[in-house]
Structure formats: C-alpha cells, structure tokens
Design a protein around this motif. Sequence first.
Motif, PDB file in Angstrom:
ATOM      1  N   GLU A 142       0.832  -1.210   0.000  1.00 38.68           N
ATOM      2  CA  GLU A 142       0.000   0.000   0.000  1.00 38.68           C
ATOM      3  C   GLU A 142       0.863   1.254   0.000  1.00 38.68           C
ATOM      4  O   GLU A 142       0.554   2.228  -0.705  1.00 38.68           O
ATOM      5  CB  GLU A 142      -0.932  -0.006   1.210  1.00 38.68           C
ATOM      6  N   HIS A 143       1.934   1.243   0.759  1.00 35.64           N
ATOM      7  CA  HIS A 143       2.813   2.408   0.843  1.00 35.64           C
ATOM      8  C   HIS A 143       3.365   2.792  -0.526  1.00 35.64           C
ATOM      9  O   HIS A 143       3.435   3.990  -0.866  1.00 35.64           O
ATOM     10  CB  HIS A 143       3.966   2.123   1.812  1.00 35.64           C
ATOM     11  N   ARG A 146       0.649   4.562  -2.608  1.00 37.42           N
ATOM     12  CA  ARG A 146       0.336   5.890  -2.084  1.00 37.42           C
ATOM     13  C   ARG A 146       1.498   6.857  -2.310  1.00 37.42           C
ATOM     14  O   ARG A 146       1.289   8.029  -2.642  1.00 37.42           O
ATOM     15  CB  ARG A 146      -0.009   5.800  -0.600  1.00 37.42           C
ATOM     16  N   ASP A 157      -3.431  13.248  -5.325  1.00 40.73           N
ATOM     17  CA  ASP A 157      -3.089  12.380  -4.206  1.00 40.73           C
ATOM     18  C   ASP A 157      -3.971  11.132  -4.198  1.00 40.73           C
ATOM     19  O   ASP A 157      -5.133  11.159  -4.642  1.00 40.73           O
ATOM     20  CB  ASP A 157      -3.261  13.135  -2.885  1.00 40.73           C
ATOM     21  N   PHE A 158      -3.426  10.051  -3.689  1.00 40.65           N
ATOM     22  CA  PHE A 158      -4.148   8.773  -3.642  1.00 40.65           C
ATOM     23  C   PHE A 158      -5.485   8.930  -2.919  1.00 40.65           C
ATOM     24  O   PHE A 158      -6.480   8.283  -3.279  1.00 40.65           O
ATOM     25  CB  PHE A 158      -3.281   7.725  -2.945  1.00 40.65           C
ATOM     26  N   SER A 159      -5.529   9.769  -1.912  1.00 33.37           N
ATOM     27  CA  SER A 159      -6.746   9.940  -1.107  1.00 33.37           C
ATOM     28  C   SER A 159      -7.905  10.510  -1.923  1.00 33.37           C
ATOM     29  O   SER A 159      -9.067  10.432  -1.493  1.00 33.37           O
ATOM     30  CB  SER A 159      -6.459  10.849   0.089  1.00 33.37           C
TER      31      SER A 159
END
Length: 320
Positions: A142-143, A146, A157-159
Amino acid sequence: MDTMQVRFWGTRGSIPAALTAQMLRDKLVHALVAAAGHGLDTPEKAGAFADTLPFPVSHTFGGNSPCVELLADGAPRVLLDMGSGARPAGLEALRQLAGKPGEFHIFMSHLHWDHIMGFPFFTPAYIPGHSIRIYGCHAELEHAFRRQQAPPSFPVDFSRLGARIEFVQLEPGRDYEIAGYRVVAKLQAHGGDSYGYRFERGGKTVIYSTDSEHKLDDIAQTDGFIDFFRAADLVIFDAMYSLADAISVKEDWGHSSNMVGVELCQLAQARHLVLFHHEPAYDDATIERVWRETQRLEEITRGEHAVQVTAAYDGLQIAL
C-alpha cells in the motif's frame, strides 16, 4: 469448461520504450522496397500485402511496461502488474463496462517503478462505484502505491481517488481462491524480492513469472520452479537477457534469459512459453531475432514434449 483469455497490455521491462521516428522510417523503407512492382493501388491490395510482411516491419512489439489481463467467463477482471500498459487496459475496461461498475483484482509481482507507474493513469481508480483489490506479498504494498501519487511526484493524491480500493497481503506458498481462480504465489530471485503467480481455473493454468533470475546450477531452486510451472498451459516468462548476458555482465541483475525459459518449460512439460519483459534497448527486429532463435533452440533440444514459443507484444491475445 471455461474459456480463458490472456491479453498483453504492456510487455517491456525496466522502462517504457517508444517507437522512434527513425524506427518507423526504417519500417516504411523496408515495406516500400518490398512493395515495388506489386501494383498496390487500393487499400485492400495494400492491406493484403502488408499481411505478408515480417512482423517487425508490419507491426511493433510495443513499448509499455508490464501489464497483463486474465479474462474468463463469469469472472471479474484480473490484472497482473500496473506498468504503463495499465492505462490502455483501464480505458478498454471502461469501454466494455459501458457505464456499469467494474470489479478489478490486481496482482503485483513486485513494487519497482516500471510495475506500478501505470496506476496513476488507470482511469477506473478515479470513478466512484468501481471496486479495486490489489494483492501482493510485500509488506510495503500500500505504501508504494500511495507514495508515487504523493507530492511532488504526482498532482492527484491517492486519497482523492473515487473507487473503493483495498490492499491485500498474500503469503507465498499458500493457496487462495480469488476472483474464481486458485492462486498461489512463489518467491523469486530479484532485487527487493519478486513473486510469481500460478493461476488455475476450469482445468487451465497460467504462470506469471517476471523479474526473476533463474540459475540452473541451483538444483533446489530449479526443482521448485519446475514444480511451479508443472503442466502449465501458458508460462509468461522474464526473458529480458541473452544467455551470455545473464551469466556474465548482467549476472545478479534479477532477470533471466530465453534459453532458461525453454529449459524450465521443457522440464515442467508446460505447453506454451511467452517471452516477456523485453529489454527496452531492443528494437523490433532484435526482439524477433531472439524469438526465432528461441524457437530453434526449442526444436533442437526437444524430446517427446514440444513447447510452443511466442514473443509477447502489446495487444497480443491468447485463448486457452
């Protein structure tokens, strides 16, 4: 029995490699010389003639970095790696879905940039209603995804992605039932570790084994991969280097050769070897030469079991 389709969206290794203007000009020159005297005065005649030209003249092996799709009747979409080939894969999926929500299962061999760089351009990730599950054996899974979309590397951004995205860490050597496939991952020799996958469904088996350095003098490692490849219908294999490079100047660089692929598939009695992760410095003619040499090697070393050999190209589709 289900029909399984394997589609290649990106087949280059290390970095995308575009077809240059000079390469295209060389193809045109070759084709024009070959066309002399054929009276190609209609599109139909020209098209029929083009079909007779050698592959590296009439086509290209492509330049996108790794992304392969598995499609089976009644099963969700499965993608193997998110190289730059993920961009056209996502666009085609949206075209076929025609506005309906999609379910995507993505298996990552490893987290080097050439294998994740396409995800920020994977359009389904931006659209609410789509479901994306990303599987891998690395704790940093995941890191890595992201981080590449965080400032200053990428503007979105991933968010801010609209799809529902989950990350699932797998254990190598353990059997899983995922998206209608029996899946098992295997550790491979590569910088930072890489994992191959064996997919089984409806009596068919596909092996995805890229970014792996095979040293046949390691008997235990070789036996392990022979078992992993055993009786596979299709083996997608990292054949980035020539054998000479793999055992000399590029030893321990984490990739394998076409010749090792042939030997492993023969020993495992696999049916079809696909050369993959092409060296970005190779032009189309060089890749075809490696492919033809590999076919000849398979023929002269063949026992009772024949292995079909194909060189992957962006857009290749294989039905199993």
